[in-house]
Design a protein around this motif. Structure first.
Motif, short mmCIF file in Angstrom:
data_model
loop_
_atom_site.label_atom_id
_atom_site.label_comp_id
_atom_site.label_asym_id
_atom_site.label_seq_id
_atom_site.Cartn_x
_atom_site.Cartn_y
_atom_site.Cartn_z
N TYR A 437 0.85 -1.21 0.00
CA TYR A 437 0.00 0.00 0.00
C TYR A 437 0.87 1.25 0.00
O TYR A 437 0.71 2.14 -0.85
CB TYR A 437 -0.94 -0.01 1.21
N LEU A 452 -9.09 8.31 -6.71
CA LEU A 452 -8.64 7.29 -5.76
C LEU A 452 -7.17 6.95 -6.02
O LEU A 452 -6.70 7.01 -7.16
CB LEU A 452 -9.48 6.02 -5.90
N ASP A 456 -5.25 1.85 -3.09
CA ASP A 456 -6.27 1.90 -2.03
C ASP A 456 -6.78 0.52 -1.62
O ASP A 456 -7.06 0.27 -0.45
CB ASP A 456 -7.47 2.74 -2.50
N GLY A 489 -5.72 5.76 5.22
CA GLY A 489 -6.14 5.64 3.82
C GLY A 489 -6.95 6.83 3.37
O GLY A 489 -6.77 7.36 2.27
N SER A 493 -6.60 9.47 0.32
CA SER A 493 -7.65 9.28 -0.70
C SER A 493 -8.99 9.72 -0.12
O SER A 493 -9.85 8.90 0.21
CB SER A 493 -7.68 7.79 -1.08
N ASN A 496 -12.52 8.18 -1.11
CA ASN A 496 -12.76 6.73 -1.18
C ASN A 496 -13.99 6.35 -0.35
O ASN A 496 -13.96 6.35 0.89
CB ASN A 496 -11.53 5.96 -0.67
#
Length: 965
Positions: A437, A452, A456, A489, A493, A496
């Motif tokens: 990641y 994104l 992700d 995350g 992003s 998302n």
């Protein structure tokens, strides 16, 4: 004059309603009968909350039956804002009578009828319009209105023998006169024939010259032919047409399915083509597996020869054919090849596409379990990764290689290989996925905030493995780290949706509702999504003590449902205008689906209950609150028999194997559970309305009037509802005994089990039952009611015991630190909310008790005064019992407040900075920061919930003081 009118309209458009009213008033001083000015003023009054003034002003104009366009349009706007579309029809009925040759007024009248669903009048208005201005669209408006009468008819026989045949004759008349002009008219003719079951005629029409007009959609004519072939079970034609279309476009998946369906139907019927003639009107027909195998293999070989990128359809068709042949036990599948090799071939060609996982997932059952590890290893060989670094991992060099590696990880999870790992294996997997990641973030440095990140999905998979560990080991540390990973995350992003949905779910499971409202809001749910995913928010809204946020959440959903009626009417009108007739039944079905939505019924009920719990007897009396809501206990407006479960229960991505997936049985049980819980809540709401409307005026003993529509009728409603609640609670107990466990990413459990285990439902039912006994005492009086008084006193004591038990179930720390670990008990918070709700119900019954006992006590005192001083009478037990009861209630509320204060103090004293994070495996400093941020959100949310619960309890304690006498 025109300037003032224009200014008034301008101010209305810009939301300056007061200035609009002033401009209209200036005009009306000079021209007191100016219709348009009156209506513009009425719109301003309506928007400033003066509905009655606005309505009477509008009616002044409407009764004069205006025919000027400005007044009519302004009145239309006003009536729509008042949600009175039926008044618009009266307006244009009058205008059409006065100006019978106006095309515009006739069409406005038709659309006004469309808004209220007056299909018969629409039919008449359409024909009147056509006679006035003979244009084809108007004629077909009338035809479509006949079709709508058929669709909405309660009697299917009436639809098939009257409305649809009449519509068919009307179209046939135009066909014979060669007046059919537009594709929409052909579409409507097809719809009528299809609904009449005249599939042969529909097929002939599509194949004939009229069918040539079907050009707006790609292959519209062929699709309609295919549909009719399937309805008529003309499998040779169906097969030949599919074959022909697939030669043109080998990527059309629906044609592969119809090709295989028809092939096996023909084989089952042992159909063989005639020797000399053509097979059928559509061309050659395939009737053997060998032909199908050759056809599919040829398609694949053609794709292999192409220089450009191949199409997925033929390769998937090969797997689909193997699947179907296996189902039938045909040995010919071997001619197509080994499924493992075919899937590897598919992955080699399409593994860098995100759709590869969803394509292959459908056919993984073709692999025996002993091949799963081999398949994963072989897939891994097809993924180009760089040199293995110090951390032991090789990374992809570009986004295509990254997507291939991701696909392998996803397939590994779907095959159940990740689930078989032990705890240490899963922690190692997390380390690997995290490394990929973080490495993959470099490919998305130039991404916009709305885009994104390429990596992700690794982050999401890390979260899923953490959830596995948490559910298997019960180690809450795994959950905190999972939250931290998702927060991280989201920082890279921010758009998302999957990160947000999973965070939303996890925070709710932890009982922290505060961070959830912003998360849901940032999802920017549109239109029907408020119905399909709104449950994720509203399921927890009222149950975690965040009443203000809960109210806001219910409004999110309700706003959509309330605008649905108006919006759908507009869609229908546009469909008529542009001749999209086939869409009109879809819009009607959509509106029905939303009106019968389980989610809509739940949100409406919970919203009203929440308003009662937080407002009734605090800002206004229970009776006033119930009247303001327009609650009628006798009426049940929930469509129980036609309830629609519109929830999207697969909105969260899942790569779980088949045995862990959501099943149809899960869906059925979840709907059953939610429906019973809704029934409990709906009956509770109607019981509270009954209690409010029992009437506080004492009824005369043995009076005949008692049995008329007065208090006795109200108490019989209360008795009926209590009996229904008792039966529903018995059903609820049977459901909770099953202890259904849903997949973690499936539907959340309803509040039913916790409501029953806390004892709140039975305590509330006992309190409401007490109000009936008090009703009896009111009728009997104090003199002849010693047994009844004893019964009431026993109920008082029983309610105190039940409340005490309910409060004891709330005891414990909702958040605590043990061995440098943070532990939560969100169920305590939910039980505390049930306690507060139950206290509200008991206090309303106590208030009713006081209203019954006060007059009885005062009449007793009058009697005492008349008696001689010597003959002292003892105080009736019910009066002393009531005083004792209110004292005990005060004590319980005080205990609850002390508990809440204690919880607030211990929560505030918790120092999260002292926690040791990353136990089990290493976390970077940055990751620890995100985990702490998630913990802070939970702690803050708990504090907010306790403060709101404490505030509500304090207000209830104040209202309790007024009950003594």
């Amino acid at each position: 004059m025109t300037v003032h009118l224009g200014l008034s309209g301008y101010y209305l458009d810009n939301g300056n309603n007061k200035m609009a009213i002033q401009q209209a008033d200036k005009l009306l001083k000079k021209h007191k009968d100016l219709h348009c000015a009156k209506v513009l003023k009425a719109i301003g009054l309506q928007r400033t909350g003066k509905q009655d003034e606005a309505f009477s002003l509008a009616q002044e104009v409407a009764t004069l039956e205006p025919t000027d366009d400005n007044s009519l349009q302004a009145l239309t706007i006003l009536y729509r804002e008042m949600h009175r579309p039926e008044l618009v029809t009266k307006l244009y009925e009058a205008a059409v009578k006065k100006v019978p040759l106006s095309e515009e007024y006739h069409s406005h009248l038709f659309m006004a009828y469309a808004r209220v669903g007056e299909y018969k009048k629409m039919q008449q208005a359409g024909m009147a319009l056509y006679k006035t201005v003979p244009k084809n669209p108007y004629y077909f408006w009338s035809v479509m209105s006949l079709v709508m009468q058929a669709i909405s008819a309660q009697d299917e026989k009436l639809a098939q023998t009257m409305f649809l045949p009449l519509a068919e004759r009307m179209v046939e008349k135009m066909v014979k006169e060669e007046k059919i002009e537009a594709e929409a008219e052909v579409q409507l003719y097809f719809m009528i024939l299809e609904r009449l079951g005249k599939y042969v005629e529909a097929l002939d029409m599509v194949r004939g010259p009229l069918g040539e007009k079907l050009t707006s959609e790609l292959q519209s004519r062929e699709n309609k032919c295919m549909m009719m072939y399937q309805r008529l079970q003309l499998w040779p034609e169906c097969n030949a047409l599919s074959y022909k279309l697939l030669l043109k476009n080998p990527d059309e998946w629906q044609f592969y399915l119809s090709y295989f369906d028809s092939l096996f139907h023909l084989m089952d019927k042992s159909w063989s083509p005639p020797n000399e003639e053509e097979h059928c009107v559509e061309g050659p027909v395939h009737t053997t597996v060998a032909e199908a195998v050759k056809f599919v293999v040829d398609r694949m070989e053609e794709e292999d020869k192409k220089d450009s990128r191949p199409l997925r359809g033929p390769y998937m068709a090969c797997l689909e054919l193997i699947h179907r042949l296996r189902q039938r036990g045909c040995p010919d599948e071997e001619e197509l090849g080994d499924p493992l090799e075919l899937m590897l071939q598919f992955f080699g060609k399409f593994g860098d596409k995100p759709c590869c996982i969803t394509d292959l997932k459908i056919y993984l059952h073709l692999l025996p379990p002993e091949q799963h590890t081999q398949f994963e290893n072989r897939l891994g060989e097809l993924v180009p990764l760089g040199e293995v670094g110090e951390d032991g991992f090789g990374f992809p060099g570009d986004t295509k290689a990254l997507q291939r590696h991701l696909c392998v990880c996803q397939l590994s999870r779907v095959l159940g290989l990740q689930h078989t790992l032990d705890t240490e294996g899963k922690l190692c997997l997390i380390t690997e996925l995290k490394a990929h990641y973080h490495y993959g973030l470099q490919f998305g440095k130039s991404c916009l905030k709305t885009e994104l990140q390429f990596s992700d999905t690794y982050c999401l998979m890390v979260a899923h493995v953490y959830i596995d560990l948490w559910t298997e080991t019960g180690d809450e540390n795994m959950l905190w780290q999972c939250l931290g990973v998702l927060e991280e995350g989201l920082s890279y992003s921010p758009s998302n949706a999957q990160f947000k949905l999973l965070l939303l779910l996890l925070f709710c499971r932890l009982g922290a509702f505060q961070p959830v409202v912003d998360l849901y809001s940032s999802l920017d749910a549109k239109h029907v999504q408020h119905d399909t995913i709104g449950y994720l928010l509203t399921r927890y809204a009222g149950s975690l003590g965040q009443f203000a946020a809960a109210s806001q959440s219910y409004n999110f959903s309700l706003r959509f449902f309330h605008s649905n009626q108006k919006d759908t009417s507009e869609y229908i009108i546009q469909a008529y205008k542009y001749g999209a007739f086939e869409k009109i039944p879809e819009f009607i079905a959509f509106r029905t689906r939303l009106n019968q939505s389980l989610h809509f019924a739940q949100v409406r009920t919970e919203r009203m209950l929440l308003d009662l719990y937080t407002e009734a007897d605090i800002t206004s009396s229970l009776e006033e609150s119930v009247k303001a809501m327009g609650l009628c206990p006798e009426e049940d407006d929930i469509p129980w028999d036609n309830m629609r479960d519109n929830r999207d229960l697969t909105v969260l991505f899942s790569w779980d194997p088949k045995d862990r997936e959501l099943t149809e049985e899960h869906r059925r049980l979840s709907l059953e559970e939610e429906s019973v819980w809704l029934k409990v809540r709906s009956l509770t709401l109607r019981l509270l309305a009954s209690l409010a409307l029992l009437g506080h005026a004492p009824s005369k003993r043995n009076s005949d009037k008692t049995n008329e529509n007065g208090v006795s009728a109200k108490s019989s409603t209360l008795q009926t509802l209590l009996s229904q609640l008792d039966l529903t609670l018995q059903t609820a107990a049977q459901i909770t005994e099953k202890q259904t466990q849903y997949p973690f990413l499936g539907p959340p459990s309803s509040r039913l089990a916790s409501a029953l285990s806390s004892g709140s439902c039975h305590c509330q039912a006992s309190a409401l039952q007490l109000s009936l006994t008090l009703q009896e005492l009111e009728t009997t009086g104090l003199d002849d009611s010693s047994e009844l008084q004893t019964q009431i006193c026993n109920s008082f004591k029983s309610l105190i015991v039940q409340l005490q038990e309910l409060l004891s179930r709330c005891k414990g720390d909702v958040l605590e630190m043990k061995d440098s670990r943070l532990m939560t008990q969100p169920s305590l918070l939910e039980t505390l909310v049930f306690f507060v709700e139950t206290v509200c119900v008991v206090l309303w019954v106590a208030s009713y008790s006081a209203s019954v006992l006060r007059p009885l006590k005062s009449s007793l005192q009058k009697k005492k005064k008349k008696k001689t001083k010597d003959s002292s009478t003892a105080m009736p037990v019910v009066l002393s019992g009531f005083q004792e009861w209110t004292g005990s209630l005060q004590g319980i509320v005080t205990q609850a407040l002390d508990h809440v204060k204690g919880q607030e103090a211990s929560l505030t004293a918790l120092k999260l900075a002292a926690l040791t994070l990353g136990v089990g495996h290493a976390q970077t400093q940055e990751e620890c920061g995100f985990t702490r941020a998630a913990m802070d959100k939970v702690q803050t949310s708990y504090l907010g919930s306790l403060q709101e619960l404490g505030d509500l309890l304090r207000k209830r304690a104040d209202s309790l003081k007024s009950l003594k006498f």
